[in-house]
Design an enzyme around this catalytic site. Structure first.
Site, PDB file in Angstrom:
ATOM      1  N   GLU A 167      11.505  -6.548   2.666  1.00  0.00           N
ATOM      2  CA  GLU A 167      11.081  -6.493   4.076  1.00  0.00           C
ATOM      3  C   GLU A 167      10.075  -7.600   4.388  1.00  0.00           C
ATOM      4  O   GLU A 167      10.117  -8.217   5.448  1.00  0.00           O
ATOM      5  CB  GLU A 167      10.497  -5.113   4.388  1.00  0.00           C
ATOM      6  CG  GLU A 167      11.575  -4.035   4.403  1.00  0.00           C
ATOM      7  CD  GLU A 167      11.011  -2.634   4.559  1.00  0.00           C
ATOM      8  OE1 GLU A 167      10.123  -2.266   3.763  1.00  0.00           O
ATOM      9  OE2 GLU A 167      11.444  -1.923   5.481  1.00  0.00           O
TER      10      GLU A 167
ATOM     11  N   GLU B 125      14.608   2.734  -0.782  1.00  0.00           N
ATOM     12  CA  GLU B 125      13.790   3.852  -0.280  1.00  0.00           C
ATOM     13  C   GLU B 125      14.542   5.173  -0.221  1.00  0.00           C
ATOM     14  O   GLU B 125      13.952   6.240  -0.394  1.00  0.00           O
ATOM     15  CB  GLU B 125      13.234   3.525   1.106  1.00  0.00           C
ATOM     16  CG  GLU B 125      12.125   2.488   1.115  1.00  0.00           C
ATOM     17  CD  GLU B 125      12.609   1.039   1.026  1.00  0.00           C
ATOM     18  OE1 GLU B 125      13.818   0.807   0.816  1.00  0.00           O
ATOM     19  OE2 GLU B 125      11.774   0.138   1.178  1.00  0.00           O
TER      20      GLU B 125
END
Ligand code: NAI
Length: 704
Positions: A105, A125
């Protein structure tokens, strides 16, 4: 320093340096923003490169900060990414080895990205019950397309950088470096190129400004929802990944980010997410032994010997062959060796047939295997694992022989499942070198390994076997010496409750259904049929003399007297059609249970699924509390790991003790007291373990 700042000519280099994987902890995040400030304040700097030192670009969030205020402290990851985007000078991410979660990210906030081949790129995640929380669901689809991004986000699996670089129209990587070694030089040169390109003050490219569309929008997302429904029935996160990626295609970037954030925060508080996060840290913590420091010197393990080529010996050997470690198997007879090796080869061939293993790998693994009938051939092994018959006399003969022939310093391990490891150690003159390595069947498949620490087992032996476990891809948990160690000692109580439930009014199918609905892969009766009911019968027969006061239901004995040993004979608690595993309820068995009930003078009652689940699960919890208190297990989370990896406990519940914490220990104690009042149950067993009572009084949980 967890992020270093250096200037190379006219390029600033920010190197994340937070071993082992450059987790984005608070100090690292601060290091990045400080570096950006310095770079912007220095007129000599024309562009910035962000990279990672050592083994990763960045593995994402720093797990050591989980649950601490540092995790959310400013600058949080969202602010760091915003600072990168807003940097007035071009920022280039130089990615190698690993860019996962927050690491990926962060790179998506950079203006440009250059990757080394071989890097593992992922948004994992979902494996912690979450969605990527710092814009991954909004930015990844913009650079590799909606479908590829959703696949990565829903699976959490890594994809190699060179594969991603081949996706048509991809904008994830502006450049693929020739090699990991040349990455940094290429990144610095590339940064100079883009600095020159933007010297005119032209706008820097941002992923957030790229379009995000799917040509069949609604139909595709409907399809995706159906797919994840089947895939992850007990977990909310995968479906939420679909919602978040859909939002990326339908909403403006900032709105999508808000939507994503809301989902992330809501998921964070679900029991499923708590369970997965618990297991993530529990699994890592399991390898740590309180009084064995991590830097304890280890013995070298380069050659392994296995005694016994039966069910377990073969599977155990395969683990080492798979890890490239040579194995010699010793048996008493050539036929036993031939049979054992044949089974191993057959297992590998089945994998080749399924396309899971290449033929040359099979050949390489089998080439590491030698067989012998002679102890002289194994005397130089660094580790020997005994997997002979479960009889103390046989073990004694084997360990005395090993003591006589093995080189000094060799580790002598036993795979015994029920015998006293201290006694086995004392058959030798070197009890400090003896340890239990309790593999689970099938040993080449099951991840759990109970490492049984004898009273005299040396610390370096413990450190060595824990690291060997890692090499052969097992999750090792340390257990002290007791009957059944951690796992089987607890399962005995669970099995006893199963028996009482039949006596009081349940059918096997009702019990199995209830606990399977709770999430167990298989209820106790289907499990008994799979493992062989005769095994439990043999243990109970021993118990009747060893522990005459212990109460058991006799129903399972009656079943065994009828020869209904389970799947291997086509009949057990259920009937089985040859070649199939479907459990078909059998009227004769149900009649047998009813007749036995009648003989005991019991009037059957309707028992709720809730009671079934509580009695089965809380019996595990109470025994676990005794195990903890006796110091057989080092910590509560180790017990959860044993049950998740060895006994099919539902992952989304986080293990028996995590589940008890979630229910609330006060409520668990109340339930135990209720069960104590049931005259057909075992009131003494249900006395809540002192540890649980203490935790309740102190308002604490098993897992802190
Ligand atoms: P098995 O009966 O399949 O194999 C035992 C093998 O040992 C046989 O091939 C036999 O020929 C050989 N053997 C016997 N005496 C020997 C000696 N003196 N020297 C060399 N080889 C000898 O038994 P299994 O199931 O593999 O069990 C082995 C050990 O593993 C036992 O201690 C058992 O309690 C333990 N264990 C078994 C599990 C299971 O699910 N089967 C699970 C965990 C542990």
């Amino acid at each position: 320093m967890t992020a270093e700042y250096k200037v190379h000519g006219d390029i600033a280099l920010i190197t994340l340096n937070n071993p082992p994987v450059n987790g984005l902890g608070l100090a690292t995040r601060q290091g990045i923003t400080n570096g950006l400030d310095q770079a912007q304040a220095d007129p000599a700097v024309k562009a910035v490169v962000i990279t990672g030192a050592g083994k990763a670009f960045s593995g994402g969030a720093d797990i050591r900060e989980f649950g601490t205020p540092k995790a959310l402290a400013e600058p949080n990851l969202l602010s760091v990414i915003l600072a990168v985007e807003n940097c007035r000078k071009p920022v280039v991410a130089a990615i190698h080895s690993v860019a996962m979660g927050g690491g990926l990210e962060l790179s998506l906030g950079c203006h440009y990205r250059i990757a080394a081949p071989g890097a593992n790129i992922a948004l994992p995640e979902v494996k912690l019950g979450l969605i990527p929380g710092a814009g991954g669901t909004q930015r990844l689809p913009r650079v590799i397309g909606v479908e590829a991004a959703l696949n990565m986000i829903v699976s959490g699996e890594p994809v190699k950088s060179e594969m991603l670089a081949q996706l048509p129209g991809q904008k994830l990587f502006d450049k693929l470096a020739a090699s990991p070694e040349s990455l940094l030089d290429e990144a610095l040169a590339f940064a100079r190129e883009v600095a020159a390109k933007h010297a005119d003050g032209s706008a820097l490219p941002l992923v957030r400004n790229l379009p995000c569309k799917h040509k069949d929008g609604d139909a595709y997302f409907q399809f995706a929802r159906n797919m994840v429904k089947g895939m992850a029935k007990n977990f909310p996160a995968p479906a939420k990944c679909v919602d978040a990626v859909e939002a990326a295609t339908k909403q403006k970037f900032d709105q999508g980010m808000l939507f994503d954030r809301e989902i992330f925060i809501n998921l964070m508080w679900t029991p499923e997410c708590r369970a997965l996060r618990h297991l993530f840290t529990a699994e890592r913590a399991a390898s740590k032994i309180p009084d064995v420091p991590e830097d304890t010197p280890q013995r070298k393990i380069e050659k392994v010997a296995v005694i016994g080529a039966g069910t377990m010996g073969g599977g155990i050997s395969m683990n080492f062959l798979n890890a490239g470690i040579p194995v010699t198997i010793l048996e008493t007879k050539q036929e036993a060796l031939d049979r054992g090796v044949g089974v191993m080869r057959g297992n590998y061939e089945a994998q080749v047939k399924k396309g899971k293993l290449k033929q040359d790998k099979l050949d390489a693994r089998m080439a590491l295997l030698t067989t012998t009938l002679d102890y002289d051939a194994i005397k130089d092994a660094d580790l020997v694992i005994e997997a002979v018959f479960e009889e103390i006399g046989v073990k004694e003969a084997v360990f005395k022989k090993l003591d006589a022939v093995m080189k000094p310093g060799a580790i002598l391990a036993s795979n015994t499942s029920t015998l006293d490891v201290n006694k086995i150690a004392n058959f030798t003159q070197r009890p400090q070198d003896v340890v239990g390595l309790h593999f689970f069947s099938p040993a080449n498949v099951m991840k759990l390994l109970e490492v049984v620490r004898g009273d005299k087992t040396a610390k370096d032996v413990m450190a060595t076997v824990m690291s060997v476990a890692k090499k052969i891809k097992k999750t090792a948990v340390v257990s002290g010496v007791c009957d059944g160690f951690i796992g089987n000692r607890m399962i005995e109580q669970y099995g006893r409750q199963g028996g009482f439930l039949l006596d009081e009014g349940c059918t096997p199918a009702q019990v199995d259904r209830a606990i399977e609905k709770f999430g167990f892969a298989m209820g106790p009766f289907r499990m008994g049929d799979l493992a062989g009911n005769d095994i439990g019968w043999a243990i109970r027969k021993r118990r009747y003399t060893e522990k005459p006061d212990m109460k058991y239901s006799k129903t399972a004995d009656l079943l065994c007297e009828k020869g209904r040993f389970g799947q291997k004979v086509g009949k057990g608690w259920y009937d089985y059609v040859p070649g199939k595993r479907d459990a078909i309820p059998n009227a004769e068995v149900e009649q047998m249970i009813a007749d036995h009930r009648k003989a005991l003078g019991i009037t059957p009652r309707k028992i709720s699924d809730e009671e079934i689940v509580q009695r089965l699960v809380f019996s595990l919890v109470n025994e676990a509390a005794h195990i903890l208190e006796e110091g057989i297990a080092n910590k509560a989370s180790d017990i959860d790991v044993v049950y998740i990896f060895g006994y099919g406990f539902p992952v989304h519940r986080g293990g028996p003790l995590k589940y008890a914490d979630e229910v609330g220990l006060f409520n668990v104690v109340q339930a135990m007291k209720r069960f104590q009042r049931n005259p057909l149950d075992d009131a003494k067993f249900w006395e809540p373990a002192p540890l649980i009572q203490r935790l309740v009084a102190e308002g604490k949980n098993f897992n802190g």
